[in-house]
Design a protein around this motif. Structure first.
Motif, PDB file in Angstrom:
ATOM      1  N   GLY A   5       0.822  -1.218   0.000  1.00 49.96           N
ATOM      2  CA  GLY A   5       0.000   0.000   0.000  1.00 49.96           C
ATOM      3  C   GLY A   5       0.849   1.257   0.000  1.00 49.96           C
ATOM      4  O   GLY A   5       0.556   2.227  -0.706  1.00 49.96           O
ATOM      5  N   ILE A   6       1.918   1.228   0.803  1.00 51.09           N
ATOM      6  CA  ILE A   6       2.810   2.394   0.851  1.00 51.09           C
ATOM      7  C   ILE A   6       3.471   2.608  -0.498  1.00 51.09           C
ATOM      8  O   ILE A   6       3.568   3.735  -1.003  1.00 51.09           O
ATOM      9  N   LEU A   7       3.959   1.512  -1.117  1.00 49.96           N
ATOM     10  CA  LEU A   7       4.612   1.618  -2.419  1.00 49.96           C
ATOM     11  C   LEU A   7       3.659   2.156  -3.468  1.00 49.96           C
ATOM     12  O   LEU A   7       4.020   3.022  -4.281  1.00 49.96           O
ATOM     13  N   LEU A   8       2.418   1.672  -3.436  1.00 53.32           N
ATOM     14  CA  LEU A   8       1.421   2.148  -4.388  1.00 53.32           C
ATOM     15  C   LEU A   8       1.137   3.628  -4.177  1.00 53.32           C
ATOM     16  O   LEU A   8       1.002   4.399  -5.128  1.00 53.32           O
ATOM     17  N   SER A   9       1.105   4.055  -2.910  1.00 55.95           N
ATOM     18  CA  SER A   9       0.851   5.473  -2.603  1.00 55.95           C
ATOM     19  C   SER A   9       1.980   6.348  -3.119  1.00 55.95           C
ATOM     20  O   SER A   9       1.757   7.439  -3.668  1.00 55.95           O
ATOM     21  N   VAL A  10       3.194   5.886  -2.937  1.00 54.85           N
ATOM     22  CA  VAL A  10       4.354   6.666  -3.399  1.00 54.85           C
ATOM     23  C   VAL A  10       4.342   6.785  -4.914  1.00 54.85           C
ATOM     24  O   VAL A  10       4.592   7.860  -5.468  1.00 54.85           O
ATOM     25  N   VAL A  11       4.015   5.686  -5.615  1.00 54.23           N
ATOM     26  CA  VAL A  11       3.963   5.722  -7.076  1.00 54.23           C
ATOM     27  C   VAL A  11       2.895   6.684  -7.557  1.00 54.23           C
ATOM     28  O   VAL A  11       3.099   7.486  -8.476  1.00 54.23           O
ATOM     29  N   VAL A  12       1.727   6.637  -6.901  1.00 51.34           N
ATOM     30  CA  VAL A  12       0.651   7.556  -7.278  1.00 51.34           C
ATOM     31  C   VAL A  12       1.053   9.002  -7.014  1.00 51.34           C
ATOM     32  O   VAL A  12       0.778   9.909  -7.809  1.00 51.34           O
ATOM     33  N   MET A  13       1.707   9.222  -5.891  1.00 51.94           N
ATOM     34  CA  MET A  13       2.119  10.591  -5.538  1.00 51.94           C
ATOM     35  C   MET A  13       3.117  11.130  -6.553  1.00 51.94           C
ATOM     36  O   MET A  13       3.006  12.272  -7.018  1.00 51.94           O
ATOM     37  N   LEU A  14       4.154  10.334  -6.862  1.00 49.39           N
ATOM     38  CA  LEU A  14       5.157  10.782  -7.835  1.00 49.39           C
ATOM     39  C   LEU A  14       4.533  11.022  -9.201  1.00 49.39           C
ATOM     40  O   LEU A  14       4.882  11.981  -9.895  1.00 49.39           O
ATOM     41  N   GLY A  15       3.616  10.170  -9.578  1.00 53.42           N
ATOM     42  CA  GLY A  15       2.939  10.379 -10.851  1.00 53.42           C
ATOM     43  C   GLY A  15       2.138  11.657 -10.859  1.00 53.42           C
ATOM     44  O   GLY A  15       2.102  12.386 -11.858  1.00 53.42           O
ATOM     45  N   SER A  16       1.476  11.951  -9.720  1.00 55.38           N
ATOM     46  CA  SER A  16       0.686  13.183  -9.630  1.00 55.38           C
ATOM     47  C   SER A  16       1.574  14.418  -9.727  1.00 55.38           C
ATOM     48  O   SER A  16       1.243  15.389 -10.406  1.00 55.38           O
ATOM     49  N   VAL A  17       2.721  14.364  -9.014  1.00 50.11           N
ATOM     50  CA  VAL A  17       3.649  15.504  -9.063  1.00 50.11           C
ATOM     51  C   VAL A  17       4.178  15.709 -10.471  1.00 50.11           C
ATOM     52  O   VAL A  17       4.248  16.833 -10.977  1.00 50.11           O
TER      53      VAL A  17
END
Length: 316
Positions: free
Chosen positions: A27-39
């Motif tokens: 879940g944490i890894l998925l959140s980080v990927v989503v965050m970086l993609g959003s940025v």
């Protein structure tokens, strides 16, 4: 948690077993990927909006970059102010150098007012508003021109003072016998050998045989000879048609062509030639005419006395 993956083509199934820790990490890894993609997406959209001039993005760009612009302007302003203060100090120093140059120019025989390279200008850089970079560059260029002109003038003054120093060293003002007294002066006298009136073309300095004879000024030895009347004789050419003659020496220490300095020992007192006793016969000739050497020696004494006066700028 159990996850079963089925492949329809291969008719296979695979089961994944996720514990609570693995599930949390996923879940944490998925959140980080989503965050970086959003940025990344926001950054790309923002840059495109600013570059393409999309409505609303220009004002946002100004707000974002205003802080950097203010910081750069503050940095530039602080540096310009510091440079302006330093320039003002340099201009004040140039005024001091100019004032000193005027006094030295007067000593060199030049007109002091001609040394002023920027009449009516100068002083510290003072402004009621912030100075701009073009104004600062203009002031620095002017200071560079003024300093260059000052260097040229000081070079002229140095050359003039050097010439004056050389001229002084070539004028026979040094006593040819240290501490010697004058016997026979320049002018008409009763000749000690014939007993008749005759012109005495120099000064006589009675002294013991072997007493050093000094060059009255710097120059070149042009004559070193034995003369029937003058005995062992030396002549020194000082330039400008000025020659000194030293006669009746017991021994000569220089030869023709030698360069001698003021005060250098060139011979020793004797009684050779037409002489009644040991002494130096000293003559000064200008353009082939004998002059009274005492006037030259008196000028040397006056100059030496002036140099010993406290506060005299020429004092050594």
């Amino acid at each position: 948690m159990h996850i079963i993956i089925t492949d329809a083509w291969l008719a296979k199934s695979q089961a994944l077993h996720l514990s609570g820790l693995k599930l949390a990490l996923s879940g944490i890894l998925l959140s980080v990927v989503v965050m970086l993609g959003s940025v990344a997406a926001y950054h790309w959209v923002f840059l495109q909006g600013v570059r393409q001039g999309w409505p609303g993005f220009e004002s946002v760009a100004r707000l974002v970059t205003q802080g950097d612009v203010d910081s750069k302007e503050l940095y530039m302003r602080e540096n310009l102010d510091a440079m302006a203060r330093k320039l003002g100090e340099m201009q004040a120093r140039m005024l001091q150098i100019e004032s000193l140059g005027e006094r030295v120019a007067g000593l060199a025989g030049l007109k002091p007012e001609e040394f002023k390279v920027q009449p009516g200008s100068g002083g510290a850089l003072v402004s009621g508003r912030d100075i701009t970079l073009p104004e600062l560059m203009s002031a620095m260029n002017q200071l560079d021109r003024v300093s260059g002109a000052g260097v040229d003038w000081l070079t002229v003054i140095e050359s003039r003072l050097f010439d004056q120093k050389i001229q002084r060293t070539l004028v026979p003002t040094e006593e040819p016998v240290a501490g010697g007294r004058i016997g026979s002066p320049f002018g008409f006298r009763i000749d000690p050998i014939t007993g008749r009136s005759a012109l005495h073309t120099g000064l006589d300095f009675p002294a013991d045989t072997g007493t050093p004879i000094l060059a009255a000024a710097g120059g070149v030895v042009v004559v070193q000879d034995v003369h029937p009347a003058y005995g062992n004789m030396v002549e020194v050419d000082h330039g400008n048609d000025l020659i000194t003659r030293y006669a009746h020496a017991s021994r000569v220490l220089v030869k023709k062509g030698d360069i001698v300095k003021r005060g250098q020992v060139i011979a020793e007192v004797g009684s050779t030639g037409r002489s009644t006793g040991p002494h130096l016969h000293f003559e000064v000739w200008v353009s082939g005419v004998p002059q009274d050497p005492s006037r030259f020696l008196a000028a040397g004494e006056t100059l030496a006395a002036a140099q010993l006066v406290p506060g005299n700028p020429r004092r050594p």
